[in-house]
Design an enzyme around this catalytic site. Structure first.
Site, PDB file in Angstrom:
ATOM      1  N   ASP A  21     -77.553  87.106 -36.250  1.00  0.00           N
ATOM      2  CA  ASP A  21     -76.627  86.116 -36.803  1.00  0.00           C
ATOM      3  C   ASP A  21     -75.435  86.790 -37.483  1.00  0.00           C
ATOM      4  O   ASP A  21     -75.562  87.907 -37.988  1.00  0.00           O
ATOM      5  CB  ASP A  21     -77.407  85.255 -37.808  1.00  0.00           C
ATOM      6  CG  ASP A  21     -76.701  83.941 -38.091  1.00  0.00           C
ATOM      7  OD1 ASP A  21     -75.725  83.612 -37.383  1.00  0.00           O
ATOM      8  OD2 ASP A  21     -77.126  83.248 -39.030  1.00  0.00           O
ATOM      9  N   ASN A  69     -76.841  76.024 -28.978  1.00  0.00           N
ATOM     10  CA  ASN A  69     -75.537  76.696 -28.952  1.00  0.00           C
ATOM     11  C   ASN A  69     -74.535  76.082 -27.966  1.00  0.00           C
ATOM     12  O   ASN A  69     -73.345  76.365 -28.033  1.00  0.00           O
ATOM     13  CB  ASN A  69     -75.703  78.198 -28.656  1.00  0.00           C
ATOM     14  CG  ASN A  69     -76.212  79.012 -29.815  1.00  0.00           C
ATOM     15  OD1 ASN A  69     -76.849  80.052 -29.654  1.00  0.00           O
ATOM     16  ND2 ASN A  69     -75.945  78.550 -31.047  1.00  0.00           N
TER      17      ASN A  69
HETATM   18  C1  FPP Z   1     -74.819  84.490 -33.830  1.00  0.00           C
HETATM   19  O1  FPP Z   1     -73.633  84.669 -34.536  1.00  0.00           O
HETATM   20  C2  FPP Z   1     -74.678  84.975 -32.489  1.00  0.00           C
HETATM   21  C3  FPP Z   1     -74.779  84.220 -31.335  1.00  0.00           C
HETATM   22  C4  FPP Z   1     -75.055  82.797 -31.265  1.00  0.00           C
HETATM   23  C5  FPP Z   1     -74.562  84.822 -30.066  1.00  0.00           C
HETATM   24  C6  FPP Z   1     -75.355  86.048 -29.885  1.00  0.00           C
HETATM   25  C7  FPP Z   1     -74.730  86.872 -28.899  1.00  0.00           C
HETATM   26  C8  FPP Z   1     -74.600  88.177 -29.017  1.00  0.00           C
HETATM   27  C9  FPP Z   1     -75.060  89.008 -30.146  1.00  0.00           C
HETATM   28  C10 FPP Z   1     -73.949  88.842 -27.945  1.00  0.00           C
HETATM   29  C11 FPP Z   1     -74.807  89.867 -27.341  1.00  0.00           C
HETATM   30  C12 FPP Z   1     -75.949  89.406 -26.622  1.00  0.00           C
HETATM   31  C13 FPP Z   1     -76.156  89.694 -25.341  1.00  0.00           C
HETATM   32  C14 FPP Z   1     -77.457  89.461 -24.717  1.00  0.00           C
HETATM   33  C15 FPP Z   1     -75.074  90.266 -24.544  1.00  0.00           C
HETATM   34  P1  FPP Z   1     -72.823  83.389 -34.951  1.00  0.00           P
HETATM   35  O2  FPP Z   1     -71.805  83.119 -33.919  1.00  0.00           O
HETATM   36  O3  FPP Z   1     -73.768  82.269 -35.196  1.00  0.00           O
HETATM   37  O4  FPP Z   1     -72.146  83.873 -36.257  1.00  0.00           O
HETATM   38  P2  FPP Z   1     -71.804  82.991 -37.520  1.00  0.00           P
HETATM   39  O5  FPP Z   1     -73.129  82.519 -38.053  1.00  0.00           O
HETATM   40  O6  FPP Z   1     -71.123  83.951 -38.409  1.00  0.00           O
HETATM   41  O7  FPP Z   1     -70.944  81.874 -37.063  1.00  0.00           O
END
Ligand code: FPP
Length: 248
Positions: A21, A69
């Protein structure tokens, strides 16, 4: 930074699960688009997989995209999907080089056909590798997985293959996407939130939880070892009253 003898004292969990996260907030802090954070997150994931493998962890499961998501802005979803395309393709060579077996959990039916093909290819190519098993959760939700599992079990019951009273924990475990893997021992969630967000609801029943304020793009081996050190200090009783090794 820890040296090898420090990490020698650690109790290495067999299976680590991570909720990665904080990509969006990390990027925003740097006045960059959220997707910049996801790209950095993908790099950090690659390094973390290597670190887990080096430490002797046998299974790593990461939450890459949840069933919830899809509610994000279309452009962000598209960028994340493009990241998966690139990552899945590039992972074939990398996993072969590092003896990594790769598996994907979640409902693939909503993914585009080229991503489904890339997943099939990666799983197929790496299926005989004997190093760490790397499990990526894409369009995964714990409740969705349980519903799909319950449907499978119900079908067997309706067809008379299974009696309701024969349904056990093993029956449920076998009906899930994770049927071939042991349950996680340690769950790590980055970026300050302290909740499960629908991740591995059944499988995390006895896992130790470790929460850190570090956003995922800043996660590194030092942080991983910190989490394992906390795990090492925990007394896992599985509902019993003493440590497993202790007598009454
Ligand atoms: C959470 O951060 C992250 C995600 C929902 C996406 C996860 C994806 C990756 C880490 C990319 C790499 C993965 C692969 C398999 C290539 P957020 O967007 O919820 O952050 P925030 O809470 O700060 O908004």
């Amino acid at each position: 930074m820890e040296n090898a003898s420090d990490s020698g004292k650690l109790k290495i969990p067999n299976h680590v699960a991570i909720i990665m996260d904080g990509n969006g907030r990390w990027a925003k802090k740097r006045h960059k688009p959220r997707t910049f954070g996801h790209a950095k997150g993908a790099e950090v994931l690659e390094q973390t997989l290597e670190d887990c493998n080096d430490l002797g962890i046998k299974y790593l499961t990461v939450y890459a995209f949840s069933t919830e998501n899809w509610a994000r802005p279309l452009e962000e979803v598209q960028v994340i999907m493009n990241l998966f395309r690139k990552y899945l393709e590039h992972s074939v060579e990398k996993c072969m080089k590092n003896n990594v077996r790769c598996r994907v959990i979640g409902d693939r039916s909503r993914l585009s056909p080229d991503i489904r093909d890339a997943i099939d290819h990666l799983e197929q190519m790496t299926r005989n590798n004997t190093g760490i098993t790397f499990i990526i959760a894409i369009n995964y939700g714990g409740r969705d997985e349980l519903i799909r599992g319950i449907r499978k079990i119900s079908r067997d019951a309706v067809q008379g293959v299974l009696k309701p009273e024969e349904i056990t924990e093993e029956t449920v475990g076998r009906s899930l996407d994770t049927s071939e893997f042991p349950d996680p021992d340690l769950l790590i969630r980055t970026s300050g939130e302290q909740r499960l967000s629908n991740f591995l609801l059944w499988q995390l029943a006895y896992a130790e939880f470790y929460f850190t304020d570090i956003p995922w793009p800043d996660f590194n081996k030092e942080e991983l070892i910190k989490a394992i050190r906390v795990y090492t200090s925990r007394d896992r009783r599985y509902g019993g009253i003493t440590g497993q090794q202790e007598s009454k």
